[in-house]
Every structure is written in structure tokens, then in C-alpha cells.
Motif scaffolding. Structure first.
Motif, PDB file in Angstrom:
ATOM      1  N   GLY A 170      35.383  11.430  69.480  1.00 15.36           N
ATOM      2  CA  GLY A 170      34.286  12.353  69.721  1.00 15.36           C
ATOM      3  C   GLY A 170      32.988  11.570  69.669  1.00 15.36           C
ATOM      4  N   VAL A 171      32.087  11.840  70.605  1.00 20.55           N
ATOM      5  CA  VAL A 171      30.858  11.055  70.743  1.00 20.55           C
ATOM      6  C   VAL A 171      29.655  11.998  70.700  1.00 20.55           C
ATOM      7  N   ILE A 172      28.588  11.592  70.004  1.00 20.97           N
ATOM      8  CA  ILE A 172      27.402  12.435  69.917  1.00 20.97           C
ATOM      9  C   ILE A 172      26.365  12.031  70.960  1.00 20.97           C
ATOM     10  N   ALA A 173      25.573  13.018  71.379  1.00 22.45           N
ATOM     11  CA  ALA A 173      24.341  12.766  72.122  1.00 22.45           C
ATOM     12  C   ALA A 173      23.226  12.770  71.091  1.00 22.45           C
ATOM     13  N   PRO A 174      22.567  11.625  70.836  1.00 22.44           N
ATOM     14  CA  PRO A 174      21.607  11.538  69.744  1.00 22.44           C
ATOM     15  C   PRO A 174      20.205  12.006  70.138  1.00 22.44           C
ATOM     16  N   GLY A 175      19.511  12.572  69.146  1.00 22.43           N
ATOM     17  CA  GLY A 175      18.111  12.931  69.297  1.00 22.43           C
ATOM     18  C   GLY A 175      17.263  12.047  68.406  1.00 22.43           C
ATOM     19  N   ARG A 176      16.303  12.657  67.706  1.00 24.51           N
ATOM     20  CA  ARG A 176      15.415  11.883  66.838  1.00 24.51           C
ATOM     21  C   ARG A 176      16.158  11.353  65.610  1.00 24.51           C
ATOM     22  N   THR A 177      15.683  10.222  65.114  1.00 27.37           N
ATOM     23  CA  THR A 177      16.302   9.574  63.952  1.00 27.37           C
ATOM     24  C   THR A 177      15.339   9.586  62.770  1.00 27.37           C
ATOM     25  N   HIS A 178      15.889   9.912  61.581  1.00 29.59           N
ATOM     26  CA  HIS A 178      15.113   9.887  60.338  1.00 29.59           C
ATOM     27  C   HIS A 178      15.940   9.127  59.311  1.00 29.59           C
ATOM     28  N   GLY A 179      15.668   7.842  59.140  1.00 32.79           N
ATOM     29  CA  GLY A 179      16.453   7.045  58.203  1.00 32.79           C
ATOM     30  C   GLY A 179      17.912   6.979  58.632  1.00 32.79           C
ATOM     31  N   SER A 180      18.818   7.436  57.737  1.00 30.82           N
ATOM     32  CA  SER A 180      20.249   7.388  58.059  1.00 30.82           C
ATOM     33  C   SER A 180      20.698   8.600  58.864  1.00 30.82           C
ATOM     34  N   LEU A 181      19.768   9.549  59.129  1.00 21.73           N
ATOM     35  CA  LEU A 181      20.116  10.783  59.832  1.00 21.73           C
ATOM     36  C   LEU A 181      19.620  10.757  61.274  1.00 21.73           C
ATOM     37  N   THR A 182      20.453  11.262  62.167  1.00 22.96           N
ATOM     38  CA  THR A 182      20.107  11.388  63.579  1.00 22.96           C
ATOM     39  C   THR A 182      20.397  12.814  64.030  1.00 22.96           C
ATOM     40  N   GLU A 183      19.458  13.431  64.715  1.00 21.39           N
ATOM     41  CA  GLU A 183      19.701  14.757  65.255  1.00 21.39           C
ATOM     42  C   GLU A 183      20.808  14.691  66.301  1.00 21.39           C
ATOM     43  N   VAL A 184      21.681  15.674  66.277  1.00 23.59           N
ATOM     44  CA  VAL A 184      22.758  15.758  67.259  1.00 23.59           C
ATOM     45  C   VAL A 184      22.370  16.804  68.299  1.00 23.59           C
ATOM     46  N   THR A 185      22.222  16.373  69.540  1.00 24.93           N
ATOM     47  CA  THR A 185      21.851  17.295  70.614  1.00 24.93           C
ATOM     48  C   THR A 185      23.038  17.676  71.486  1.00 24.93           C
ATOM     49  N   GLY A 186      24.158  16.991  71.287  1.00 29.90           N
ATOM     50  CA  GLY A 186      25.360  17.306  72.043  1.00 29.90           C
ATOM     51  C   GLY A 186      26.558  16.557  71.499  1.00 29.90           C
ATOM     52  N   LEU A 187      27.753  17.037  71.818  1.00 32.34           N
ATOM     53  CA  LEU A 187      29.009  16.416  71.382  1.00 32.34           C
ATOM     54  C   LEU A 187      30.009  16.469  72.523  1.00 32.34           C
ATOM     55  N   VAL A 188      30.717  15.363  72.718  1.00 27.11           N
ATOM     56  CA  VAL A 188      31.740  15.301  73.762  1.00 27.11           C
ATOM     57  C   VAL A 188      32.997  14.693  73.170  1.00 27.11           C
TER      58      VAL A 188
END
Length: 287
Positions: A170-188
Motif C-alpha cells: 500500500g502506497v500513500i500520496a503525501p501532503g505536508r510534512t511536520h517532523g516525523s508526520l506527513t499528511e496523507v492525501t491518498g492511498l493506493v
């Protein structure tokens, strides 16, 4: 924000990649050095403050239940002989700390999680895939729970892999990053290499809100003809906060034979009681 008190362990798989070793033994009971994979996952959950372990099992998985039960004959014999009992620490789960539910058909990871819906109830919960062996201090789930306390919502563990390997995960479509966290805008789930939105793959640890169970009720079969958890999570993006956490540690894919051997070697080389012998043997073997 409700705390993460429950964890689901989907352990109903047949373990066909490890046959014949897994013909009579669940793959989750395969040891890394001297502790089974499922024990490492439960220890990781305990470190994160999780109180109840929910095992989604299938036929032939009774060894997992036995492992976390009292072994009276073994314990009494060891005690009578003055044996060191420390090796059995953490191998008992009381009636209030564990539950077992059957997945009667192999319909996919999403279906396995849905089988635990009545026990999970209306609480956020964690998911552990035991053959994704996450090695580090603090553990992967402890890192995620600490991050969750500040941000809430849904969270998945991710890691980077070479682009050519993304079609297995499963692969994420990444958004903004804050330290170790990245917003997930999509998943495939298991995209073709040319269609993958990134090389950040979902790596076997999740914190999900209970609404995912309602989504799974109507989730149709996806990749591989199975009900995919990734597809259900993708439907939740935009309705609730969704972040990916980059694990600060090592991950071994113990669902593959080479990954399993790497995990054994890596942990053996950390053990004071065997690291020198293992290192010398490996050097001799390579020479």
C-alpha cells in the motif's frame, strides 16, 4: 481524545510462503532468535500502553492461544528444578487482556479487521501485522501513540522503499510534512510502479478511528480479489485527519524468507550472550 486501549492482530493467514515449516505451526509463532513474532508484537503493544489484545485467528492457530495461556506443567516443572523463569515473562495474557475471534474465510486484511468490530466497539484502536517486524527503542507503536496524543485522527506507519518495489505494498500520496508526520492525501493498494504516488509504503502499524468498521461493511473486493484495508482507509481521507508516521528504527519483512533471516541475524548480533559467536561464524562462512 480517547486513548488507544485496544489492538487487533490479524493472524488468520496460512503462511504459505514458509511451507513446510508452517504446515502445523502458525507463521506468527516462528521465532526470531528465541521469541516468536507474535510475542514481539504484543510486547510492542504493551510498551505503547495498550491493554487489550484482540487476535483474529483461523483454523490451526491454537498455538497462539496456548502461547499466551498458563502452561502449568512447564512452569511447575521449571520451578521445582530451580530453573530460571525469566524466559516466560510476558507470555501470559489474562482473560481481561485478550480476546480471540475467528475469520472463517480468507477474504483479505480488511475483512479480518472487520471481524473484530464487536470487540473494538466505539473506540480508536491499533492494528499490528506481526510479520512486519519493527525493531527500535522506543517501539514503533509507542512512537505513534505519542504522536497521536498531539494530533488525533488516523495514523499509519510508513517507510521509504526503492520505487521499483512499490507494487507489492500500500502506497500513500503525501501532503505536508511536520517532523516525523506527513499528511496523507491518498492511498493506493499495490499500484503499478508508473502509477504510484510516492515510494512511501504502509508498514504494518495503524491507529484507526472506529468509523473504519462502518466503511469496511460496504467495502468491495479490491487488489487480489480481497477486501483491502487500504481501500477502506482511502475512503476516510478528507473526512477525518489522516497522517503517516515515519518510524525511527528498523523494519524487517518477516513475511519473506530473506527478511526473516535478516531479522534473526540482526537481533543475534545485538545479544551479549551470542553476538561474538555469531559474528565469528558469519565471517568464517563468508570467507
Amino acid at each position: 481524545m480517547k486513548p488507544i486501549r485496544k489492538a487487533v492482530f490479524p493472524v488468520a493467514g496460512l503462511g504459505t510462503r514458509f511451507l513446510p515449516a508452517t504446515k502445523a505451526i502458525p507463521k506468527e509463532m516462528l521465532p526470531v532468535v528465541d521469541k516468536p513474532l507474535i510475542q514481539y508484537a504484543v510486547d510492542e503493544a504493551r510498551e505503547a500502553g495498550i491493554e487489550q489484545m484482540i487476535f483474529v485467528t483461523g483454523r490451526g492457530k491454537s498455538a497462539i492461544e496456548d502461547h499466551f495461556d498458563i502452561a502449568y506443567e512447564l512452569e511447575a516443572t521449571m520451578s521445582a528444578r530451580g530453573k530460571d523463569m525469566s524466559a516466560l515473562e510476558g507470555t501470559q495474557l489474562g482473560p481481561g487482556n485478550c480476546a480471540y475471534v475467528r475469520q472463517q474465510e480468507p477474504l483479505g486484511l480488511g475483512h479480518a479487521i472487520w471481524c473484530a468490530r464487536d470487540i473494538v466497539g466505539d473506540e480508536p484502536f491499533a492494528i499490528f501485522l506481526p510479520d512486519e517486524f519493527m525493531h527500535g527503542r522506543p517501539g514503533c507503536m509507542k512512537q505513534m501513540v505519542d504522536a497521536y496524543r498531539g494530533i488525533g485522527g488516523n495514523m499509519i506507519s510508513v517507510l521509504e522503499v526503492p520505487k521499483e518495489k512499490v507494487s507489492s505494498y500500500g502506497v500513500i500520496a503525501p501532503g505536508r510534512t511536520h517532523g516525523s508526520l506527513t499528511e496523507v492525501t491518498g492511498l493506493v493498494e499495490k499500484p503499478r510502479v508508473e502509477d504510484a504516488p510516492s515510494n512511501l509504503i504502509v508498514s504494518g502499524r495503524y491507529i484507526l478511528q472506529p468509523e473504519v468498521m462502518r466503511v469496511l461493511e460496504t467495502q468491495e473486493a479490491g487488489a487480489g480479489g480481497e477486501i483491502q484495508l487500504t481501500d477502506a482507509m482511502a475512503r476516510m481521507i478528507g473526512n477525518q485527519p489522516f497522517h503517516a508516521h515515519v518510524f525511527d528504527g528498523e523494519r524487517f519483512d518477516c513475511g519473506s524468507k530473506t527478511g526473516y533471516l535478516k531479522a534473526n541475524l540482526a537481533l543475534a548480533l545485538e545479544r551479549p550472550d551470542m553476538k561474538d559467536t555469531v559474528r565469528a561464524f558469519a565471517a568464517d562462512l563468508l570467507n
